[in-house]
Design a protein around this motif. Sequence first.
Motif, mmCIF file in Angstrom:
data_model
loop_
_atom_site.group_PDB
_atom_site.id
_atom_site.type_symbol
_atom_site.label_atom_id
_atom_site.label_comp_id
_atom_site.label_asym_id
_atom_site.label_seq_id
_atom_site.Cartn_x
_atom_site.Cartn_y
_atom_site.Cartn_z
ATOM 1 N N ILE A 1 0.836 -1.203 0.000
ATOM 2 C CA ILE A 1 0.000 0.000 0.000
ATOM 3 C C ILE A 1 0.868 1.250 0.000
ATOM 4 O O ILE A 1 1.787 1.381 0.805
ATOM 5 N N ARG A 2 0.571 2.139 -0.928
ATOM 6 C CA ARG A 2 1.375 3.336 -1.128
ATOM 7 C C ARG A 2 0.759 4.541 -0.444
ATOM 8 O O ARG A 2 -0.450 4.707 -0.449
ATOM 9 N N LEU A 3 1.607 5.376 0.091
ATOM 10 C CA LEU A 3 1.169 6.655 0.628
ATOM 11 C C LEU A 3 1.339 7.725 -0.454
ATOM 12 O O LEU A 3 2.375 7.808 -1.092
ATOM 13 N N ILE A 4 0.279 8.501 -0.636
ATOM 14 C CA ILE A 4 0.355 9.671 -1.515
ATOM 15 C C ILE A 4 0.142 10.890 -0.630
ATOM 16 O O ILE A 4 -0.729 10.875 0.238
ATOM 17 N N THR A 5 0.951 11.928 -0.831
ATOM 18 C CA THR A 5 0.859 13.100 0.044
ATOM 19 C C THR A 5 0.573 14.345 -0.790
ATOM 20 O O THR A 5 0.650 14.303 -2.023
ATOM 21 N N PRO A 6 0.245 15.457 -0.112
ATOM 22 C CA PRO A 6 0.005 16.693 -0.880
ATOM 23 C C PRO A 6 1.234 17.126 -1.686
ATOM 24 O O PRO A 6 1.105 17.931 -2.605
ATOM 25 N N THR A 7 2.415 16.617 -1.335
ATOM 26 C CA THR A 7 3.621 17.001 -2.085
ATOM 27 C C THR A 7 3.931 16.032 -3.235
ATOM 28 O O THR A 7 4.914 16.205 -3.942
ATOM 29 N N THR A 8 3.096 14.991 -3.387
ATOM 30 C CA THR A 8 3.293 14.058 -4.504
ATOM 31 C C THR A 8 2.610 14.647 -5.735
ATOM 32 O O THR A 8 1.425 14.433 -5.957
ATOM 33 N N LEU A 9 3.363 15.407 -6.517
ATOM 34 C CA LEU A 9 2.735 16.157 -7.609
ATOM 35 C C LEU A 9 3.274 15.720 -8.970
ATOM 36 O O LEU A 9 4.311 15.063 -9.059
ATOM 37 N N GLY A 10 2.560 16.112 -10.008
ATOM 38 C CA GLY A 10 3.033 15.956 -11.383
ATOM 39 C C GLY A 10 3.337 14.508 -11.755
ATOM 40 O O GLY A 10 2.580 13.596 -11.447
ATOM 41 N N ASP A 11 4.510 14.321 -12.388
ATOM 42 C CA ASP A 11 4.905 13.001 -12.882
ATOM 43 C C ASP A 11 5.148 12.012 -11.752
ATOM 44 O O ASP A 11 5.221 10.817 -11.973
ATOM 45 N N ARG A 12 5.353 12.529 -10.548
ATOM 46 C CA ARG A 12 5.686 11.650 -9.439
ATOM 47 C C ARG A 12 4.504 10.748 -9.067
ATOM 48 O O ARG A 12 4.708 9.614 -8.636
ATOM 49 N N LEU A 13 3.276 11.257 -9.250
ATOM 50 C CA LEU A 13 2.101 10.492 -8.842
ATOM 51 C C LEU A 13 2.012 9.127 -9.543
ATOM 52 O O LEU A 13 1.975 8.102 -8.872
ATOM 53 N N PRO A 14 2.015 9.088 -10.886
ATOM 54 C CA PRO A 14 1.989 7.762 -11.527
ATOM 55 C C PRO A 14 3.201 6.909 -11.184
ATOM 56 O O PRO A 14 3.090 5.694 -11.063
ATOM 57 N N PHE A 15 4.351 7.537 -10.994
ATOM 58 C CA PHE A 15 5.575 6.797 -10.632
ATOM 59 C C PHE A 15 5.396 6.101 -9.279
ATOM 60 O O PHE A 15 5.710 4.922 -9.114
ATOM 61 N N VAL A 16 4.867 6.829 -8.308
ATOM 62 C CA VAL A 16 4.680 6.257 -6.973
ATOM 63 C C VAL A 16 3.652 5.126 -7.008
ATOM 64 O O VAL A 16 3.759 4.146 -6.279
ATOM 65 N N LEU A 17 2.663 5.273 -7.879
ATOM 66 C CA LEU A 17 1.562 4.302 -7.886
ATOM 67 C C LEU A 17 1.863 3.054 -8.716
ATOM 68 O O LEU A 17 1.072 2.114 -8.720
ATOM 69 N N GLU A 18 3.022 3.052 -9.402
ATOM 70 C CA GLU A 18 3.355 1.921 -10.276
ATOM 71 C C GLU A 18 3.175 0.559 -9.607
ATOM 72 O O GLU A 18 2.567 -0.337 -10.175
ATOM 73 N N LYS A 19 3.728 0.406 -8.401
ATOM 74 C CA LYS A 19 3.669 -0.894 -7.748
ATOM 75 C C LYS A 19 2.588 -0.964 -6.673
ATOM 76 O O LYS A 19 2.549 -1.925 -5.897
ATOM 77 N N ALA A 20 1.738 0.048 -6.596
ATOM 78 C CA ALA A 20 0.714 0.072 -5.544
ATOM 79 C C ALA A 20 -0.321 -1.014 -5.771
ATOM 80 O O ALA A 20 -0.648 -1.360 -6.903
ATOM 81 N N SER A 21 -0.802 -1.586 -4.678
ATOM 82 C CA SER A 21 -1.923 -2.518 -4.786
ATOM 83 C C SER A 21 -2.770 -2.389 -3.528
ATOM 84 O O SER A 21 -2.393 -1.675 -2.596
ATOM 85 N N GLY A 22 -3.912 -3.055 -3.487
ATOM 86 C CA GLY A 22 -4.803 -2.985 -2.333
ATOM 87 C C GLY A 22 -5.642 -1.730 -2.356
ATOM 88 O O GLY A 22 -6.751 -1.697 -2.874
ATOM 89 N N PHE A 23 -5.094 -0.665 -1.791
ATOM 90 C CA PHE A 23 -5.732 0.643 -1.881
ATOM 91 C C PHE A 23 -4.650 1.704 -1.810
ATOM 92 O O PHE A 23 -3.473 1.388 -1.587
#
Lengths: 407, 274
Positions: free
Chosen positions: B152-174
């Motif tokens: 499970i990945r944490l997304i924060t208010p500072t996760t902006l732009g291209d970083r969002l899809p990058f962070v979510l690449e391996k995310a699963s569950g929620f």
Amino acid sequence: MNEIKQNSFKTMPDENGRFGIHGGRFVAETLMPLILQVETAYKEVITDPDFNAELLYYQKHYVGRPSPLYFAEHLTKQYGGAKLYLKRDELNHTGAHKINNVLGQALLAKKMGKTKIIAETGAGQHGVATATACALFNLECEVFMGAEDVKRQKPNVDRMRLLGATVHPVTSGTSTLKDAMNEALRYWVAHPDTHFYIIGTVAGPHPYPEMVRNFQSVIGKEAKEQLFEAEGRLPDALIACIGGGSNALGLFYPFLDNTDVTIFGVEAAGQGLDSGMHAASLTGGKPGVLHGNRTYLLQNDDGQIVDAHSISAGLDYPGIGPEHSWLHDVGRVNYVSATDEEALVQFQLCSRLEGIIPALEPSHALAFAAKQLPLMDKEQIVILNMCGRGDKDLETVLPKLDERGLL
Amino acid sequence: MSKRLAASFAKAKKENRGVLGIFVSAGDPDTNTSIKILDGLVRSGVDMIELGMPFSDPMADGPAIQAASLRALKSGMNLEGSLEIASQFRKKHPHTPLILMGYYNPIYRYGVELFLKDSQAAGVDGLIIVDLPPEEDAELCDLNQNSELDFIRLITPTTLGDRLPFVLEKASGFIYYVSIAGITGTKSAQMESISSAINRIKQVSNLPVVTGFGIRTAEQAALIASLGDGAIVGSAVVEIIAESNAQNLTAERTSEKVSDFTGSLADAISTHKP
């Protein structure tokens, strides 16, 4: 220690901030964009001639660089072996090597348009250096300091306040340096847009270990030139004390590829390595992840960080910079240790023989020199980093010297 | 997605509400009380448990959860003990999803491969490892590829732009949306900012989005859960445990006080109509 064949010891870290298995960027997502911004900005300024000219200007006219390389005739005689040169970084403005790095990072913060600075401090030397740079560059300054250290280091707390900094006593955890660093990171997470975090040692998430090392490398670069001028050759050995390890890497880094130069890093053995009351992360620790990097840490079997112990607040940290961990793994640097007691003896001896009151931190380096130099030839040369002056330690040291009849 | 997480989100969706996740530290203030608290959480209608594995230096947590972590460590809790609590929980509660949340160092010391194996054996559904961002997660995620454990990945208010899809690449569950720039249990976010962030996340991912950090009241929980797919409450719960512990209340009484509060959160979430 496995000796690995290495073309150069100066190519680290890699693009991910790794020094072998050490280093990296083990931080919460909230911090990640911040440290990536710092990395981008840092890469820009290091090749910017204006930035470097400005840094050089302040190093020369404000800090007083180059610091002298002084032949310590009396200690050399006392130890009875190799010639001892002291790199006098205790003569820098604010009394330690910390200012070398702080000025670099403060100028970087300004370039990034940041108006407020965060710093952690243990003994208060990095806090004072940061408060000083903030006064100079008109930046707001917030220093996080363990509540225990605030009590132990009152003169430095007063200095910081006089310089205009706000000192936040940290009461979480064990109320010492590691908790101050936790709290500084927490504060940064909550103020990402306005604040820049000036880390005081070669630890933390990438790019800090690399950046701090590079700003401190001025020590080794100068020492190399100065010794060439004085003796026409390289030293045979280098000695420096290590908490996080910024003064040591500053001296060592320019010599890493001169493999004929033997290098010694001296950790704090506190009340002895077997006592469990020490701060020797390499000797007594295992690799782990804390404060954004993987490195050797004092920890229990469950991976909980345990307290470090040293008479010197500046060495009282359960970790060590990741580059030191790597240099230990590849065997380029020899990591040794000195106890509280050994450091105290040298504190007095150096004061009496050379008229230089060393800080407790370099007193640990002297304690190793006292053992190593007699084993070397009279023609051999050793450079020791006198990274801070001892005025700050008098309150701790004097009663102990009195007890031992050394006053 | 783990079967239990999928079922939990499906059930909430059918009932036209978000899920309620509750964070507690394993072994806070001791193993026995901790187990009773977990039982009470399930009884009070909590959909999902986030079980904290205590760490000496919880960098992303505020004072309440730091103190919880230290109470647990002082009572002798460790990673092995946390897994044991998870395992006992699973035997009694076969359906409630259980997420382990913690910092990397205890896992690294325990051995990543062994930890993944033991977590699955204990019936854990997912992992949140605060200080293992995508830049560093390969050493765990590569070993977790064929497992049932959601990462499970944490997304924060500072996760902006291209970083969002990058962070979510391996995310699963929620996806765990950290609603504030800051640490747990401090300030609260503006509803509009949460809403727009969730919309931003939904554009790049089909996973449910659950919001946490700074949610203290039933009203906040209900409102925030309705903006996305659920809400997680931690510090406000942990503070009740701290208070009960300070008053030397019994394990039963502590569990009751906690579940009274979490029951009120569950009620507010299920009656709230967007």
